[in-house]
Design a protein around this motif. Structure first.
Motif, PDB file in Angstrom:
ATOM      1  N   HIS A  88       0.773  -1.224  -0.006  1.00  0.00           N
ATOM      2  CA  HIS A  88      -0.034   0.094  -0.056  1.00  0.00           C
ATOM      3  C   HIS A  88       0.922   1.307  -0.138  1.00  0.00           C
ATOM      4  CE1 HIS A  88      -4.106   1.972   0.722  1.00  0.00           C
ATOM      5  NE2 HIS A  88      -3.257   2.795   1.299  1.00  0.00           N
ATOM      6  N   PHE A  90       0.769   5.355   0.543  1.00  0.00           N
ATOM      7  CA  PHE A  90      -0.071   6.225   1.094  1.00  0.00           C
ATOM      8  C   PHE A  90       0.562   7.559   0.515  1.00  0.00           C
ATOM      9  CE2 PHE A  90       0.360   3.234   4.514  1.00  0.00           C
ATOM     10  CZ  PHE A  90      -1.132   2.823   4.655  1.00  0.00           C
ATOM     11  N   THR A  92      -1.032  10.917   0.746  1.00  0.00           N
ATOM     12  CA  THR A  92      -1.144  12.089   1.579  1.00  0.00           C
ATOM     13  C   THR A  92      -1.236  11.682   3.149  1.00  0.00           C
ATOM     14  OG1 THR A  92      -3.520  11.903   1.555  1.00  0.00           O
ATOM     15  CG2 THR A  92      -2.668  13.082  -0.226  1.00  0.00           C
ATOM     16  N   SER A  94      -3.556  12.271   5.427  1.00  0.00           N
ATOM     17  CA  SER A  94      -4.832  11.806   5.756  1.00  0.00           C
ATOM     18  C   SER A  94      -4.830  10.478   5.243  1.00  0.00           C
ATOM     19  CB  SER A  94      -5.780  12.605   5.114  1.00  0.00           C
ATOM     20  OG  SER A  94      -5.850  12.696   3.703  1.00  0.00           O
ATOM     21  N   ASP A  95      -4.262   9.906   4.183  1.00  0.00           N
ATOM     22  CA  ASP A  95      -4.358   8.512   4.029  1.00  0.00           C
ATOM     23  C   ASP A  95      -3.682   7.626   5.001  1.00  0.00           C
ATOM     24  OD1 ASP A  95      -5.825   9.220   1.457  1.00  0.00           O
ATOM     25  OD2 ASP A  95      -3.925   8.897   0.306  1.00  0.00           O
TER      26      ASP A  95
END
Length: 120
Positions: A88, A90, A92, A94-95
């Motif tokens: 995965h 990320f 940002t 916020s992610d």
């Protein structure tokens, strides 16, 4: 140490692809830091990954050791990655998982982090 080296290589490769070319690397494996710095010999089983990392040497300015306790966000992300079934990325802040965002916020404030261990 192989997992740490591969994670470091993956991160450097990903940063270079995104155009980040002045990197400062930190690792909580002192031995790995010494190998990358050239002050310790590289075990033969790590040599292929180390050779690939050195291709990107011009993209990182330095590598330093940090204690695991000082690297809580990375530790949380490593646990997240170990629990996940697939990789995965990320993109940002916020992610990021909530636990990681909290650790980063505490780090920005200069607050210490303590590792706790459950004793059975």
């Amino acid at each position: 140490m192989q997992a740490e080296l591969r994670a470091l290589l993956w991160g450097v490769r990903h940063c270079v692809i995104r155009g980040y070319l002045e990197l400062h690397l930190e690792a909580d494996s002192l031995t790995l830091v010494q190998i990358v710095q050239g002050t310790s010999a590289c075990p033969w089983r790590l040599q292929r990954d180390m050779d690939e990392l050195m291709i990107f040497k011009q993209s990182f300015q330095s590598i330093t050791h940090c204690y695991r306790e000082a690297n809580t966000p990375a530790d949380h992300l490593a646990n997240f990655g170990a629990d996940a079934c697939a990789g995965h990325v990320f993109n940002t802040f916020s992610d990021l998982p909530q636990l990681v965002r909290g650790a980063i916020r505490l780090d920005r404030l200069g607050l210490p982090t303590f590792r706790t261990r459950c004793l059975a």
